[in-house]
Design an enzyme around this catalytic site. Sequence first.
Site, PDB file in Angstrom:
ATOM      1  N   GLY A  78       0.825  -1.205   0.000  1.00  0.00           N
ATOM      2  CA  GLY A  78       0.000   0.000   0.000  1.00  0.00           C
ATOM      3  C   GLY A  78       0.855   1.249   0.000  1.00  0.00           C
ATOM      4  CG  ASP A 113       8.453  -7.167  -1.035  1.00  0.00           C
ATOM      5  OD1 ASP A 113       9.135  -7.429  -2.043  1.00  0.00           O
ATOM      6  OD2 ASP A 113       7.571  -6.291  -1.028  1.00  0.00           O
TER       7      ASP A 113
END
Length: 798
Positions: A492, A606
């Site tokens: 996000g 990530d």
Amino acid sequence: MGGLCFLVLRTCLLSLLVTVSFAVDSISPSQSIREGSTLVSSDGSFELVSSVRCNPINDTSGELMINSTGNLVLLNQNKSVVWWASSVKSVQSTMVQLLDSGNLVLRDVTDGNSSGSYLWQSFDYPCDTLLQEMKMGWDLRTGLKRGLSAWKNSEDPCPGEFTYGIEMVDLHAYPEAYFWKGGAKYYRSGPWNGLRFSGAPDLRPNPIYSFHFVYNDDEVYYMYNLQSKSVISIMVLNGTTSTRDRLTWIEAEKIWMAYASVPRDFCDKYGLCGANANCIPGESPVCQCPQGFKPKSPEKWNLMDWSLGCVRNRPLNCEESDKAGFVKFTNLKLPDSTHSWVNNSMNIKDCRAKCLNNCSCMAYTSSDIREGGSGCAIWFGDLLDIRKFPDAGQDLCIRMSASELEEEDDGKVKTGIIVGVVTAVVFSGMLIGYYVYKRRTKLKETDKREGNQKNEGSQKEDLELPLFNISTIASATDNFSDDMKLGEGGFGPVYRGTLADGQEFAVKRLSRSSGQGFNELMNEITMIAKLQHRNLVKILGCCVQEEEKMLIYEYMPNRSLDNFIFDQTRGELLLDWPKRFHIICGIARGLLYLHQDSRLRIIHRDLKASNVLLDDDMNPKISDFGLARMLTGGDQTEGSTRRVVGTYGYMAPECAADGLFSVKSDVFSFGILVLEVISGRRNKGFYDSDHNHNLIGNAWRLWKEGRPLELIDTWLENSCNLSVVLRCIQVGLLCVQHHPEDRPSMASVVIMFGSEIALAQPKQPGYFTEKEHGAGPDNESSTNEISTSLWTLDKDGL
Ligand SMILES: *[C@@H]1O[C@H](CO)[C@@H](O)[C@H](O)[C@H]1NC(C)=O
Ligand SMILES: *[C@@H]1O[C@H](CO)[C@@H](O)[C@H](O)[C@H]1NC(C)=O
Ligand SMILES: *[C@@H]1O[C@H](CO)[C@@H](O)[C@H](O)[C@H]1NC(C)=O
Ligand SMILES: *[C@@H]1O[C@H](CO)[C@@H](O)[C@H](O)[C@H]1NC(C)=O
Ligand SMILES: *[C@@H]1O[C@H](CO)[C@@H](O)[C@H](O)[C@H]1NC(C)=O
Ligand SMILES: *[C@@H]1O[C@H](CO)[C@@H](O)[C@H](O)[C@H]1NC(C)=O
Ligand SMILES: *[C@@H]1O[C@H](CO)[C@@H](O)[C@H](O)[C@H]1NC(C)=O
């Protein structure tokens, strides 16, 4: 005896030796060691500090000497013997020598130098430290047991309540290492299966030390040997932290780095889940009854008291034993071997038959003898202290009654109902829990925070983490205006905000819906916010309201690493090689903390340049850690995941293909990052059309052709220490090797950067896309396919 503790210290500073001008490594009968003089091993590695462990000589009058009958004795001020070496035989002419291994030995001067012939040696009486070449275990001929005992506390070297050593019931059971707290088992390594300890997956062939375990009629012991003189590594039992640590000296920083500490998590606590239960990290609750078993006391179990463990749904019926069978459970730490039996010449079929034929046999396992395994093992009675590992451990076949096995074949309807019922029971248990909790906290409820207690009520009191109101965040970020947007991450957008008091922060507005309920999510956020390390971005608070989930982080004015390394002008101006190396080492350290030093053992999943932020002093801080775990339903099982999270170009092949995440997939991403920092190029954007290579392919080609330094960003060359860069390239290539098991752990990586230890030759990396000359068309098309799919998916990434 063992009262005397020869604390042999590694002296790393040469200056120390210079001050000891008359250092010698041995004493003969006419000499003695008093206050002010000392023994130093011939290569200067060890210096002798002797003290009686629990009964120190208070003044400076102590004297260590060989008396006239050739014994090593320690005298006090009154010249009376307070300690003596219990040598195996009495010999006239002896000498004492401190060897380069750190072993203080008493030996017959007329005899040879071989280690077997020492009259006495300090290695037989370890204190809290296991040095290389020291044996931890038993001499079955003499009954001598060599184990570790921790200091009582940081001031008192007297043995405390923690001890560590190999226990063996008899020669027909697996030996195991146990960590004891007082009289109770505290942690165990899992049985030695011929290759490793079943519960110690971290103990693997590594560049720092080799290890072996000897197990025969004469001796049972564990021992390790350092691979290189340039690395100093020891095993220490620490009573303060209640851990057994491996400490490795990082010369560059003059610190001991602890890693591979045990117990490593909740599930390592001995018998946490009671008999026959399985401890599964990441599950909620961690203790689970295996298939075919149920909680002995469902009431206690639901209140998180697992001590009574699990019992069979249906008792074993021995008469129909010929019909009974086994259910295989994978990736386990094998049960406590106290009630087990081993036969190292039995294959798996015979092993199964052996267990089936004895009604009190509960489980069996077999490790292939041809591969060095120790054959068949069977267990009787309750199975104690089992736990699950994400990507390690062994198979265990647990006996099931025939009716249980039939039911399993029957279909899934029944299972569905059982799961439903169990869930309902657990759920009501949680409600009761909350109710009690609410009652208790209501009294001390203080509401310093702004409003919004309506929906979530008092559940929030549990948090030490500040909760922000959504309206506060909205006004601090100009209602999430584009001007305030710092970037868009995998989970996000991120905005900059300024509170009324002027404090700046960054807020991540999580776009993905999490697979978890409110409580689980809060739990997860709280745990993750507790992870604190100088190379991790600090979480200041959170905001969870209805559909909105936001994390508030400290603000990093220098933004992320990708803004520097891929921008030549800025990179040249602000990031010279020493800074880049500092950043690489910092990221390694932060990742190591996530992988094994923190309580949670987080896989980042990530890691990439845009997820490494830089503070005012260009110190790297990893961000977005724990998000994958938070947003995919607490998944940390290192197994396959429902949803692939991560960025292609950084993602290890096993993740992109199978969704298999492990600490080693983070290591892969780290390797990419290292190569990016050195080359100033993105793995995903860089494509050498001449050779059909991406960055890794290019690095690998240059490495193979013996010109790795051509990878370096051109302008960097001037500020580089080329040997260090070369080392970094090699470590980077080791990290991106195709097979996860070939890649080093982050602990090894930190050591590789911090020392001059010899490095292995890297093997072919994952996603190697070179069109090999002479390679068949099949080969070519398959490699191209992988890379094509990567580039396609890449757009989808970040
Ligand atoms: C040494 O000091 C300790 C505490 O300071 C004392 O209890 C002990 O009696 C002393 N021992 C001797 C031999 O003086
Ligand atoms: C030397 O020390 C040992 C151990 O304390 C003792 O048994 C022996 O009698 C001592 N020898 C002499 C000559 O004092
Ligand atoms: C040393 O001898 C003296 C006199 O016999 C005695 O008082 C003292 O306690 C002794 N010290 C030790 C440590 O044994
Ligand atoms: C023991 O070893 C040392 C050094 O390795 C050597 O100088 C010495 O002669 C040896 N002594 C005997 C008795 O073999
Ligand atoms: C035990 O760990 C603590 C905390 O890390 C450390 O300060 C202490 O020195 C350690 N003790 C030993 C004996 O290593
Ligand atoms: C172990 O198994 C082998 C092969 O089945 C058998 O011959 C041997 O007797 C067994 N040893 C023991 C101690 O039972
Ligand atoms: C089953 O194993 C137990 C434990 O080793 C042993 O005492 C018992 O005799 C065995 N029973 C049979 C039928 O072999």
